[in-house]
Design a protein around this motif. Structure first.
Motif, PDB file in Angstrom:
ATOM      1  N   UNK A 100      -4.144  12.664 -14.445  1.00 30.67           N
ATOM      2  CA  UNK A 100      -2.819  12.265 -13.907  1.00 30.67           C
ATOM      3  C   UNK A 100      -2.851  12.325 -12.583  1.00 30.67           C
ATOM      4  N   UNK A 101      -2.640  11.063 -12.063  1.00 26.35           N
ATOM      5  CA  UNK A 101      -2.488  10.818 -10.733  1.00 26.35           C
ATOM      6  C   UNK A 101      -1.201  11.365  -9.924  1.00 26.35           C
ATOM      7  N   UNK A 102      -1.009  11.876  -8.785  1.00 23.42           N
ATOM      8  CA  UNK A 102       0.152  12.074  -8.013  1.00 23.42           C
ATOM      9  C   UNK A 102      -0.141  12.898  -6.769  1.00 23.42           C
ATOM     10  N   UNK A 103       1.183  13.597  -6.505  1.00 19.77           N
ATOM     11  CA  UNK A 103       1.070  13.973  -4.834  1.00 19.77           C
ATOM     12  C   UNK A 103       1.428  15.343  -4.881  1.00 19.77           C
ATOM     13  N   UNK A 144       5.493  18.548   0.242  1.00 26.94           N
ATOM     14  CA  UNK A 144       6.081  19.655   0.896  1.00 26.94           C
ATOM     15  C   UNK A 144       7.607  19.805   0.747  1.00 26.94           C
ATOM     16  N   UNK A 145       8.490  20.532   1.248  1.00 24.79           N
ATOM     17  CA  UNK A 145       9.687  21.041   0.729  1.00 24.79           C
ATOM     18  C   UNK A 145      10.453  19.669   1.319  1.00 24.79           C
ATOM     19  N   UNK A 146      10.196  18.827   2.372  1.00 19.54           N
ATOM     20  CA  UNK A 146      10.752  17.715   3.007  1.00 19.54           C
ATOM     21  C   UNK A 146      10.252  16.447   2.185  1.00 19.54           C
ATOM     22  N   UNK A 147       9.687  16.478   0.929  1.00 15.91           N
ATOM     23  CA  UNK A 147       9.109  15.580   0.443  1.00 15.91           C
ATOM     24  C   UNK A 147       8.065  14.734   1.110  1.00 15.91           C
ATOM     25  N   UNK A 148       7.497  15.177   2.172  1.00 12.03           N
ATOM     26  CA  UNK A 148       6.409  14.669   2.919  1.00 12.03           C
ATOM     27  C   UNK A 148       4.993  14.930   2.249  1.00 12.03           C
ATOM     28  N   UNK A 149       4.108  14.097   2.161  1.00 17.42           N
ATOM     29  CA  UNK A 149       2.995  13.948   1.376  1.00 17.42           C
ATOM     30  C   UNK A 149       1.895  14.767   2.027  1.00 17.42           C
ATOM     31  N   UNK A 157      -2.771   5.603   5.105  1.00 18.25           N
ATOM     32  CA  UNK A 157      -1.502   4.873   4.530  1.00 18.25           C
ATOM     33  C   UNK A 157      -0.362   5.876   4.272  1.00 18.25           C
ATOM     34  N   UNK A 158      -0.738   7.209   4.250  1.00 19.03           N
ATOM     35  CA  UNK A 158       0.499   8.319   3.915  1.00 19.03           C
ATOM     36  C   UNK A 158      -0.029   9.540   4.597  1.00 19.03           C
ATOM     37  N   UNK A 159       0.721  10.226   4.934  1.00 15.81           N
ATOM     38  CA  UNK A 159       0.712  11.678   5.438  1.00 15.81           C
ATOM     39  C   UNK A 159       1.930  12.444   5.398  1.00 15.81           C
ATOM     40  N   UNK A 160       2.000  13.662   5.987  1.00 16.49           N
ATOM     41  CA  UNK A 160       3.267  14.475   5.894  1.00 16.49           C
ATOM     42  C   UNK A 160       4.393  13.922   6.394  1.00 16.49           C
ATOM     43  N   UNK A 161       4.317  13.048   7.246  1.00 14.98           N
ATOM     44  CA  UNK A 161       5.507  12.302   7.983  1.00 14.98           C
ATOM     45  C   UNK A 161       6.212  11.367   7.132  1.00 14.98           C
ATOM     46  N   UNK A 162       5.747  10.938   5.977  1.00 14.40           N
ATOM     47  CA  UNK A 162       6.260  10.038   5.135  1.00 14.40           C
ATOM     48  C   UNK A 162       6.398  10.412   3.822  1.00 14.40           C
ATOM     49  N   UNK A 163       7.453  10.043   2.873  1.00 12.85           N
ATOM     50  CA  UNK A 163       7.830  10.441   1.792  1.00 12.85           C
ATOM     51  C   UNK A 163       7.250   9.215   0.691  1.00 12.85           C
ATOM     52  N   UNK A 164       7.473   9.489  -0.658  1.00 13.50           N
ATOM     53  CA  UNK A 164       6.631   8.622  -1.531  1.00 13.50           C
ATOM     54  C   UNK A 164       7.271   7.103  -1.616  1.00 13.50           C
ATOM     55  N   UNK A 216       4.919   5.161  -3.892  1.00 15.62           N
ATOM     56  CA  UNK A 216       4.345   6.041  -4.733  1.00 15.62           C
ATOM     57  C   UNK A 216       5.399   6.837  -5.419  1.00 15.62           C
ATOM     58  N   UNK A 217       6.602   6.306  -5.571  1.00 19.23           N
ATOM     59  CA  UNK A 217       7.765   7.087  -6.091  1.00 19.23           C
ATOM     60  C   UNK A 217       7.737   7.112  -7.579  1.00 19.23           C
ATOM     61  N   UNK A 218       6.760   6.156  -8.021  1.00 22.51           N
ATOM     62  CA  UNK A 218       6.557   6.331  -9.555  1.00 22.51           C
ATOM     63  C   UNK A 218       5.822   7.496  -9.818  1.00 22.51           C
TER      64      UNK A 218
END
Lengths: 349, 128
Positions: free
Chosen positions: A83-86, A89-94, A233-240, A245-247
């Motif tokens: 299962x792929x996913x993320x 963190x508490x702020x929904x950062x990746x 393409x992603x890090x803790x400063x961005x959300x899904x 990647x909201x899926x």
């Protein structure tokens, strides 16, 4: 520098080695474009043993993973599946993107190598709340066998009916895990096993027609398939939402609490930038950091490369919301036209 | 790595220059440079007629991996470019010292050639 178990084997195949987050890894074995086509048209083998493997054990392993992971592990527990996913963190950062495998009741995580220390600290921080143990596994390696002829290779080497494995399903054969997963957009498998088996599998795969493929081709293959790369393409400063990647954030079970859930629910997607695929109409190569402009705002190129399959430059970009289907990218002192497309440049699987 | 032709002179930034019989200077990038870059997929050549200054940027070469400036080893006017590279940039990977040349310069002062590195000196730069 850290070496994978197959380091000498790469050298004997004329690999050019680079420092990849502290690991000496093969970037190519000659032409990265030839290697790219080899995977698209036939079959290739990658040593991706630099990736981190963690074993999660204890009675509450499932509850623990349901709490720290964006996707709901309940979908795979007691099945042999990936299962792929993320990791949010508490702020929904990746924090990272990863795959959780459940095989014969045991849970295992495979994640990026550059994030190993950070992830390990995060896992341990929450492990005590659930009384589970999280162990970094360094005596195993990962080989990816990818390409339209990967089924034949896997069937020949392991004597399993590889064609009957569906995407994300896995199976254990003589202590070796074979999963129908990958990072190339091709039909393919990832094989995880103890180091002592790696050389035999590597050699017999090559004898069966696979060619060694380096990390450079891995990057053009994943970009054509529209797969995000952590750190680019992603890090803790961005959300899904801002990564398409909201899926991977499973909200079906309303009772499931997980880290980042509340912050994720509070996000108004319309206010977020979105991830798109971009295609350069002119000649030239898109590179990370190039600025984009469109009628409703601006954006930035996150990943950019030359697509060996499409024979033009493609990229992933994050842009302000728009219904526009084209824009301009600034390359050095020129403004060139780009088309906004789905990130799935090649829709093969 | 293939042997460096003896009539070439180099910049430490991996460009080569060859003084032709007609007094013009042909410029390209070294075998070592193409090997470092990997598969070359795009080349931006200067405009014919442009004045260039020694060690100033004159062209751009992009591999799948990265974009790099190409500097001219000699000052002068661009009198010809290898426009075949626009369609087949990979020629530089296969033939950096012959078919993969970039442009020709009509030098202002041909003595600038003596400021450049010999093949032996350049080989030492590559080994460092």
């Amino acid at each position: 520098m850290k070496k994978t178990f197959l380091y000498e084997d790469h050298l004997s195949h004329d690999a050019k080695m680079i420092d990849f987050s502290g690991w000496s890894m093969p970037i190519n074995y000659g032409s990265q474009i030839d290697e790219h086509h080899q995977v698209r048209n036939d079959v290739g083998i990658f040593d991706v043993s630099h990736m981190s493997i963690f074993k999660i054990s204890g009675q509450n392993a499932e509850s623990y993973l349901r709490y720290i992971f964006s996707n709901d592990v309940k979908k795979i527990s007691s099945k042999n599946k990936a299962l792929y996913g993320l990791l949010l963190n508490e702020n929904a950062g990746i924090i990272d993107d990863l795959i959780v495998y459940c095989l014969e009741g045991d849970f295992m995580i495979v994640s990026n190598c550059a994030t190993k220390e950070k992830n390990e600290a995060w896992y341990q921080k929450h492990a005590s709340e659930f009384d589970v143990s999280v162990e970094y596994i360094d005596n195993r390696g990962i080989l990816a066998v990818q390409g339209p002829n990967s089924i034949k290779v896997i069937e020949k080497i392991f004597g399993v009916e590889a064609s009957s494995l569906n995407t994300n399903e896995c199976v254990k054969v003589d202590g070796v895990m074979i999963a129908k997963t990958g990072y190339t957009g091709e039909e393919g498998f990832e094989v995880i096993c103890e180091n002592k088996y790696l050389r035999k599998i590597w050699n017999s795969t090559i004898e069966t027609g696979a060619k060694p493929i380096g990390l450079a081709a891995r990057d053009t293959l994943r970009l054509e398939a529209g797969f995000c790369l952590y750190g680019s393409d992603m890090d803790e400063s961005v959300n899904p939402h801002a990564c398409g990647l909201s899926w991977t954030v499973d909200l079906h079970d309303e009772d499931r609490e997980f880290i980042g859930k509340q912050a994720f629910l509070n996000i108004n997607e319309k206010n977020e930038q979105k991830m798109i695929g971009i295609l350069l109409k002119d000649k030239g190569i898109l590179r990370p950091g190039y600025e984009i402009a469109h009628k409703d705002g601006k954006g930035t190129v996150l990943s950019g490369t030359f697509s060996p399959t499409l024979k033009k430059s493609i990229g992933l970009a994050r842009v302000d919301q728009t219904v526009e289907q084209s824009g301009l990218v600034k390359i050095r002192n020129k403004e060139l036209e780009i088309e906004f497309v789905s990130p799935r440049f090649l829709k093969k699987i | 790595m293939s042997e460096i032709p003896g009539d070439l002179k180099f910049l430490s930034s991996h460009e080569w220059a060859r003084l032709e019989d007609d007094g013009t200077v042909t410029v390209g990038i070294s075998d070592h440079a193409q090997d470092l870059l990997g598969d070359i997929v795009f080349i931006e050549l200067p405009e014919v007629g442009k004045e260039v200054e020694a060690e100033g940027d004159a062209a751009i070469v992009e591999s799948v991996k990265a974009a790099s400036d190409v500097y001219t080893p000699i000052s002068g006017e661009i009198i010809e470019v290898n426009s075949a590279l626009e369609e087949q940039p990979e020629t530089v990977n296969g033939s950096p010292y012959d078919d993969g040349w970039f442009f020709k310069v009509k030098p202002i002062n041909v003595d600038e050639m003596s400021d450049l590195l010999s093949p032996e000196e350049y080989s030492e730069v590559c080994e460092d």
